[in-house]
Motif scaffolding. Sequence first.
Motif, PDB file in Angstrom:
ATOM      1  N   LEU A  51       0.814  -1.217   0.000  1.00 52.00           N
ATOM      2  CA  LEU A  51       0.000   0.000   0.000  1.00 52.00           C
ATOM      3  C   LEU A  51       0.851   1.271   0.000  1.00 52.00           C
ATOM      4  O   LEU A  51       0.320   2.370  -0.218  1.00 52.00           O
ATOM      5  CB  LEU A  51      -0.935   0.006   1.220  1.00 52.00           C
ATOM      6  CG  LEU A  51      -2.135  -0.933   1.135  1.00 52.00           C
ATOM      7  CD1 LEU A  51      -2.853  -0.992   2.485  1.00 52.00           C
ATOM      8  CD2 LEU A  51      -3.094  -0.491   0.042  1.00 52.00           C
ATOM      9  N   VAL A  52       2.135   1.152   0.266  1.00 55.00           N
ATOM     10  CA  VAL A  52       2.996   2.333   0.229  1.00 55.00           C
ATOM     11  C   VAL A  52       3.785   2.432  -1.074  1.00 55.00           C
ATOM     12  O   VAL A  52       4.585   3.352  -1.240  1.00 55.00           O
ATOM     13  CB  VAL A  52       3.966   2.364   1.434  1.00 55.00           C
ATOM     14  CG1 VAL A  52       3.201   2.388   2.740  1.00 55.00           C
ATOM     15  CG2 VAL A  52       4.928   1.191   1.398  1.00 55.00           C
ATOM     16  N   THR A  53       3.572   1.498  -1.985  1.00 59.93           N
ATOM     17  CA  THR A  53       4.221   1.578  -3.294  1.00 59.93           C
ATOM     18  C   THR A  53       3.559   2.676  -4.120  1.00 59.93           C
ATOM     19  O   THR A  53       2.346   2.643  -4.323  1.00 59.93           O
ATOM     20  CB  THR A  53       4.125   0.241  -4.048  1.00 59.93           C
ATOM     21  OG1 THR A  53       4.703  -0.801  -3.253  1.00 59.93           O
ATOM     22  CG2 THR A  53       4.857   0.331  -5.385  1.00 59.93           C
ATOM     23  N   PRO A  54       4.319   3.668  -4.610  1.00 56.48           N
ATOM     24  CA  PRO A  54       3.709   4.744  -5.397  1.00 56.48           C
ATOM     25  C   PRO A  54       3.100   4.222  -6.699  1.00 56.48           C
ATOM     26  O   PRO A  54       3.474   3.152  -7.195  1.00 56.48           O
ATOM     27  CB  PRO A  54       4.891   5.683  -5.686  1.00 56.48           C
ATOM     28  CG  PRO A  54       5.900   5.364  -4.632  1.00 56.48           C
ATOM     29  CD  PRO A  54       5.747   3.897  -4.359  1.00 56.48           C
ATOM     30  N   ALA A  55       2.162   4.967  -7.251  1.00 59.25           N
ATOM     31  CA  ALA A  55       1.585   4.636  -8.553  1.00 59.25           C
ATOM     32  C   ALA A  55       2.692   4.620  -9.602  1.00 59.25           C
ATOM     33  O   ALA A  55       3.694   5.332  -9.502  1.00 59.25           O
ATOM     34  CB  ALA A  55       0.518   5.653  -8.917  1.00 59.25           C
ATOM     35  N   GLY A  56       2.479   3.814 -10.621  1.00 56.83           N
ATOM     36  CA  GLY A  56       3.518   3.611 -11.630  1.00 56.83           C
ATOM     37  C   GLY A  56       4.003   4.879 -12.299  1.00 56.83           C
ATOM     38  O   GLY A  56       5.198   5.007 -12.612  1.00 56.83           O
ATOM     39  N   VAL A 192       3.922   5.554   6.178  1.00 51.43           N
ATOM     40  CA  VAL A 192       3.862   6.804   5.416  1.00 51.43           C
ATOM     41  C   VAL A 192       4.098   7.999   6.350  1.00 51.43           C
ATOM     42  O   VAL A 192       4.848   8.923   6.022  1.00 51.43           O
ATOM     43  CB  VAL A 192       2.508   6.944   4.695  1.00 51.43           C
ATOM     44  CG1 VAL A 192       2.389   8.321   4.038  1.00 51.43           C
ATOM     45  CG2 VAL A 192       2.352   5.853   3.644  1.00 51.43           C
ATOM     46  N   VAL A 193       3.457   7.983   7.510  1.00 48.96           N
ATOM     47  CA  VAL A 193       3.650   9.074   8.477  1.00 48.96           C
ATOM     48  C   VAL A 193       5.101   9.113   8.948  1.00 48.96           C
ATOM     49  O   VAL A 193       5.692  10.193   9.082  1.00 48.96           O
ATOM     50  CB  VAL A 193       2.688   8.918   9.671  1.00 48.96           C
ATOM     51  CG1 VAL A 193       3.007   9.948  10.755  1.00 48.96           C
ATOM     52  CG2 VAL A 193       1.248   9.068   9.214  1.00 48.96           C
ATOM     53  N   SER A 221       1.995  12.219  -3.468  1.00 49.14           N
ATOM     54  CA  SER A 221       0.833  12.243  -4.360  1.00 49.14           C
ATOM     55  C   SER A 221       0.674  10.916  -5.080  1.00 49.14           C
ATOM     56  O   SER A 221      -0.455  10.465  -5.341  1.00 49.14           O
ATOM     57  CB  SER A 221       0.966  13.384  -5.373  1.00 49.14           C
ATOM     58  OG  SER A 221       2.022  13.145  -6.291  1.00 49.14           O
ATOM     59  N   ALA A 222       1.780  10.258  -5.382  1.00 47.66           N
ATOM     60  CA  ALA A 222       1.715   8.958  -6.055  1.00 47.66           C
ATOM     61  C   ALA A 222       1.251   7.862  -5.095  1.00 47.66           C
ATOM     62  O   ALA A 222       0.564   6.922  -5.512  1.00 47.66           O
ATOM     63  CB  ALA A 222       3.084   8.610  -6.631  1.00 47.66           C
ATOM     64  N   ILE A 223       1.626   7.961  -3.823  1.00 46.49           N
ATOM     65  CA  ILE A 223       1.127   6.995  -2.837  1.00 46.49           C
ATOM     66  C   ILE A 223      -0.370   7.203  -2.626  1.00 46.49           C
ATOM     67  O   ILE A 223      -1.141   6.252  -2.492  1.00 46.49           O
ATOM     68  CB  ILE A 223       1.903   7.130  -1.511  1.00 46.49           C
ATOM     69  CG1 ILE A 223       3.372   6.747  -1.722  1.00 46.49           C
ATOM     70  CG2 ILE A 223       1.284   6.243  -0.426  1.00 46.49           C
ATOM     71  CD1 ILE A 223       4.257   7.001  -0.517  1.00 46.49           C
ATOM     72  N   VAL A 234      -4.525   4.855   4.746  1.00 49.80           N
ATOM     73  CA  VAL A 234      -3.332   5.269   4.001  1.00 49.80           C
ATOM     74  C   VAL A 234      -3.505   6.696   3.488  1.00 49.80           C
ATOM     75  O   VAL A 234      -2.571   7.502   3.529  1.00 49.80           O
ATOM     76  CB  VAL A 234      -3.049   4.299   2.838  1.00 49.80           C
ATOM     77  CG1 VAL A 234      -1.898   4.819   1.973  1.00 49.80           C
ATOM     78  CG2 VAL A 234      -2.696   2.915   3.380  1.00 49.80           C
ATOM     79  N   ALA A 235      -4.715   7.018   3.027  1.00 52.00           N
ATOM     80  CA  ALA A 235      -4.988   8.382   2.561  1.00 52.00           C
ATOM     81  C   ALA A 235      -4.775   9.394   3.687  1.00 52.00           C
ATOM     82  O   ALA A 235      -4.170  10.457   3.481  1.00 52.00           O
ATOM     83  CB  ALA A 235      -6.413   8.470   2.024  1.00 52.00           C
ATOM     84  N   ILE A 236      -5.244   9.052   4.874  1.00 49.51           N
ATOM     85  CA  ILE A 236      -5.043   9.934   6.032  1.00 49.51           C
ATOM     86  C   ILE A 236      -3.552  10.048   6.351  1.00 49.51           C
ATOM     87  O   ILE A 236      -3.043  11.138   6.652  1.00 49.51           O
ATOM     88  CB  ILE A 236      -5.819   9.405   7.249  1.00 49.51           C
ATOM     89  CG1 ILE A 236      -7.327   9.509   6.994  1.00 49.51           C
ATOM     90  CG2 ILE A 236      -5.443  10.171   8.514  1.00 49.51           C
ATOM     91  CD1 ILE A 236      -8.171   8.807   8.038  1.00 49.51           C
ATOM     92  N   GLY A 237      -2.861   8.932   6.268  1.00 51.28           N
ATOM     93  CA  GLY A 237      -1.413   8.944   6.510  1.00 51.28           C
ATOM     94  C   GLY A 237      -0.683   9.852   5.536  1.00 51.28           C
ATOM     95  O   GLY A 237       0.245  10.572   5.921  1.00 51.28           O
TER      96      GLY A 237
END
Length: 279
Positions: A51-56, A192-193, A221-223, A234-237
């Motif tokens: 879940l912490v891997t950024p978007a491609g 992430v935090v 932003s990618a995460i 994760v979004a909150i993080g």
Amino acid sequence: MTTVSSDSADVASTSRALPLVCAVAQILTPFLPMIGFGRTIGEQSNAVRTLVTPAGWAFAIWGALYIGALVFALYQALPSQRDNPLLARLRGPAAGAFFGNALWAAYTQIAGLGVPSVAIILFTLLCLLKSYRILATWPIAFTAGERWCAVLPLTALASWLTVASIVNIAATLRAHGVYFGGETPIIAAAVVVLGGMIAAATLVAGRGCPPYALVFFWALSAIWSSGGQRSALVAIGVVVAALLVLIGTITGLRHGGFTHWFGRGVPRPTDGSRSQARA
């Protein structure tokens, strides 16, 4: 005397050539799968996504980072920069970082993400943080060339490697059976935090370095675009981490960052003070 001078010249030439060789190596190494060695970094990363891997799309930044590294390597090798005390301090850690990137890419494509890849990427990050510290504490105003060809590429690369190290550790844990995906979003959010806290501390200590902050925002932003769309935690993080980075940037800039990074610092030195700066 002549022999000593010749040896010193050879050492100096080698020190200027090494960053260039390593910068080219880090650009070429990711192409190993094209000649039959291993799998692409993207394939290896996707096999252990978390879940912490950024978007491609975020990894397109490597194009700019590679170009920046090459610009630095060429700039510091110019005859006109031979006696530049700042570049003399940066050559070693920059070469180490470029070599680390090349080694990490080679290992990851052939063997996948694992404990050795974590060790390599942490070594690379340490080299970049050393260069970041040199730049953040440098007592002399940067020239335009130093700002664009050394400060920008090296601090941006340091920021991306900060994120990459965290992502690599998370992926390695999953590869070794410690699940780090959808079933443990609270752990992913905490990671992430934690990354945001590390970046904020780096920014406070490093006078709010703008390239470092901007690249870290890019990564967050990618995460958000990836793990943040699958998990509210994760979004909150990501939001918390972004706020921490923003606070760290503002705090650093308010403590001398504007004058340091934007060029209104101590005037350029005379030849005598250059030798002191080199020491």
